[in-house]
Enzyme design. Structure first.
Site: not given
Length: 678
Positions: A53, A249, A380-381
């Site tokens: 990331e 994120c 993603n989350e």
């Protein structure tokens, strides 16, 4: 990446395991039985991988080797990173031109340099906390330029120290009033981690500049304008099974306008849109307002990097939701089609023939062969019903066109709690292929949860341990350290992942990289500055596991029970079909040595030598550093094997990898294959 505040006290409350710091006296009576003929599952080639990331200056200022910050003047503050250079007053001017009203390209700005002096007027770029320049190495400068009407000014390009002392120079003269690319090379006369780039006009006139760039010649695989060789080498040395990209994120964005859009990251670099990095002001303790994404490291380069290091590519795409820790913006379900189309087009870009629309673009970028994409993450989350609604739409479209593609879905940012419980139950009911679980927790949590997957449904979805790292102080604390206590706890946990590799198909530590002067989050697996990079103890634990991974699981037991933390011992065992080796991983998290005897059952007589790779330190606060990058690393030695037995003292606070050759393992695997049809 999870960044919600937590109470450290709440995290460690109730932990059943503690760090034994008493005594160094060896404990005896540890007999481990390895049942080498009792294969109970297979280990996926993707078992251990890496997660990338763009956080902590991971891409721009990190693995992407560009040395110029804000090379195209597209940052929100157009002159960020640049300062005027002049010897006397009124020698010239620097004017940023914005063509947004007439140019559709994302690269809309350029700089007009007007010189009123005979020499010495121009501008200087500070780089990413300086520029790492090495004596004797070549640096390649390039720029898009054109002369103003009636102008024919030469330009001198200089590498200089922070004090202005020259480290190398070259001169060129742009010709004509049409945009052209110009390139010159400079050889550094000295080493400086804080060098600068200076561009000076030699005469009176005006010249327009854009895409002002400087790369070391020595990049990974010597690719022009490529990646930092030392950073990629650390990844290649791990022999990772997959590369997850681009996050995290960062995929979601603080707002949907700031989300990661893969189509804007391919093609000519001058046509890739610059975007603010969502980590630039996320943490009050580490504001980094000059953190932007130029996408010189884009989706083509990610796929290429995965191929280079022998890893399966694993892209994650936005599912129509911004980060729920920030704005939580969502796209209405009836407006989700562009997001779905992006996913479909990405598969074509990666795997499609050169005659297809997106496969043709891949080929034009230099890779006619497909990238063999097999996995794709949706979101993603994210959590809650809004995510489930959108995932179902993605799943239907992707399965319809690409039924063999494995989709990765999420259980949110936490390893437990209501968000996790809801998504875990829901995704299982939807027969998801792979479920992504994240854990940022205290070291004690990792020890306690070595048995996490022991009772997971063997017929249910596979698990991707997509982000994990031991938080030695508290989640998202700037005081977290990459110390041996954290790495040792992760090793204990990883034996549990490996014992359950029939359920856990993938695992990756996160974050991957951090710049010494540009980080936002700790801990991180690999630390860099402008000249150096080093692996932390966490890196070497990951490397030990990933370079010593087997192909088939076998039991390792003590007192007829799996070794899952009794007396602070943790273990896993596997067979490597390719090398005919039995591989034992044994972690001792106690402060005392523990004698062990490993009895190898189910194989023909094994005599001779094996190998032991070991990491240990009596100091749980031990870390590696730029001054001592190898302070804590594995060492290897030979061990004796007599009558199918290995006797070994498991030292305090140690990770031990035992490898023993046994030619009869081939027949064991063949029997398993015949019985299971695999």
């Amino acid at each position: 990446m999870t960044h919600k505040p937590f109470s450290f006290a709440a995290l460690v409350a109730g932990c059943l395991l503690s760090w034994n710091v008493s005594g160094q006296t060896a404990a005896s009576g540890n007999t481990f039985t390895v049942k080498a003929d009792k294969i109970y599952g297979e280990i996926a080639p993707t078992m251990y991988g890496v997660f990338f990331e763009d956080i902590n200056l991971g891409a721009d200022g990190g693995i992407y080797a560009e040395l110029v910050k804000n090379r195209s003047f597209e940052f929100d503050t157009p002159m960020m990173g640049w300062v005027e250079q002049k010897q006397n007053n009124d020698q010239g001017s620097l004017l940023v031109i914005n063509q947004s009203s007439v140019v559709s390209s994302p690269n809309r700005r350029y700089l007009r340099l007007t010189s009123k002096a005979d020499a010495g007027y121009g501008l200087l770029n500070e780089g990413f906390r300086g520029m790492g320049i090495k004596k004797g190495e070549q640096y390649n400068f390039s720029v898009l330029a054109r002369q103003g009407a009636g102008s024919s000014m030469p330009l001198v390009v200089e590498l200089v120290t922070a004090k202005g002392e020259k480290l190398g120079s070259a001169t060129f003269t742009p010709a004509g009033q049409e945009w052209k690319k110009y390139e010159v090379s400079l050889t550094a006369t000295d080493t400086d981690p804080k060098a600068r780039l200076r561009v000076l006009a030699q005469g009176k006139g005006a010249v327009d500049l854009d895409m002002v760039s400087l790369f070391p010649k020595n990049t990974w695989k010597q690719r022009p304008n490529g990646l930092r060789a030392d950073m990629v080498q650390l990844l290649a040395d791990m022999k990772p099974g997959f590369l997850r990209f681009p996050g995290g994120c960062i995929v979601e964005g603080r707002t949907l306008d700031e989300r990661f859009q893969w189509k804007k990251t391919i093609g000519a670099v001058e046509n890739r849109a610059t975007l603010v990095n969502r980590w630039n002001t996320e943490f009050k303790h580490r504001h980094t307002p000059d953190y932007f994404q130029t996408f010189g490291l884009g989706f083509f380069e990610y796929f290429q990097l995965a191929e280079d290091i022998g890893a399966a590519p694993l892209p994650i795409l936005n599912c129509g939701m911004a980060c729920q820790f920030n704005t939580g913006e969502v796209v209405p379900l009836d407006q989700l089609d562009p997001y779905i189309q992006d996913a479909l087009d990405l598969v074509e870009f990666a795997n499609g023939p050169v005659t297809s629309e997106w496969g043709k673009i891949r080929a034009e970028m230099g890779h006619p062969a497909p990238f063999n994409l097999k996995y794709l993450g949706v979101g993603n989350e994210q959590w809650g019903e809004q995510y489930v609604e959108r995932y179902k739409i993605f799943e239907k479209a992707l399965r319809s066109k690409y039924p063999d593609l494995k989709l990765i879905t999420t259980t949110g940012p936490f390893p437990d709690g209501p968000e996790f419980d809801y998504l875990n139950k829901t995704m299982r009911s939807l027969n998801a292929d792979i479920i992504d679980e994240h854990y940022y927790r205290a070291p004690e949590w990792f020890q306690e949860n070595a048995t996490r997957y022991d009772n997971y449904d063997r017929k249910g979805p596979k698990i991707f341990a997509g982000e994990y790292a031991s938080q030695t102080v508290a989640i998202a604390s700037p005081d977290n350290k990459n110390n041996w206590k954290g790495a040792l706890a992760e090793a204990a946990f990883m034996t549990g992942l490996e014992r359950n590799a029939d359920v856990v198909a993938m695992a990756s530590y996160a974050p991957l990289f951090a710049h010494e002067e540009g980080w936002q989050w700790t801990p991180d697996m690999i630390w860099v500055n402008n000249l150096q990079s080093f692996g932390t103890p966490n890196y070497y634990v990951q490397k030990l596991f990933s370079t010593n991974v087997g192909t088939h699981l076998v039991p390792i037991q003590r007192n007829n029970a799996n070794v899952t933390g009794q007396d602070n011992l943790f273990a896993s065992a596997s067979i490597n079909q390719k090398t005919n080796e039995l591989i034992l991983k044994v972690v001792n998290t106690s402060g005392k040595a523990q004698d062990g005897e490993f009895v190898l059952e189910g194989v023909k007589s094994v005599q001779g030598k094996g190998t032991l790779q070991k990491m240990r330190s009596s100091n749980l606060e031990q870390m590696n550093s730029f001054k001592e990058p190898m302070a804590l690393t594995p060492v290897q030695q030979s061990i004796s094997v007599k009558n199918n037995r290995v006797k070994l003292s498991l030292e305090p606070y140690s990770v031990n990898i035992i490898k023993v050759k046994a030619s009869s393992l081939g027949s064991v695997v063949a029997k398993y294959a015949a019985n299971t049809g695999k």
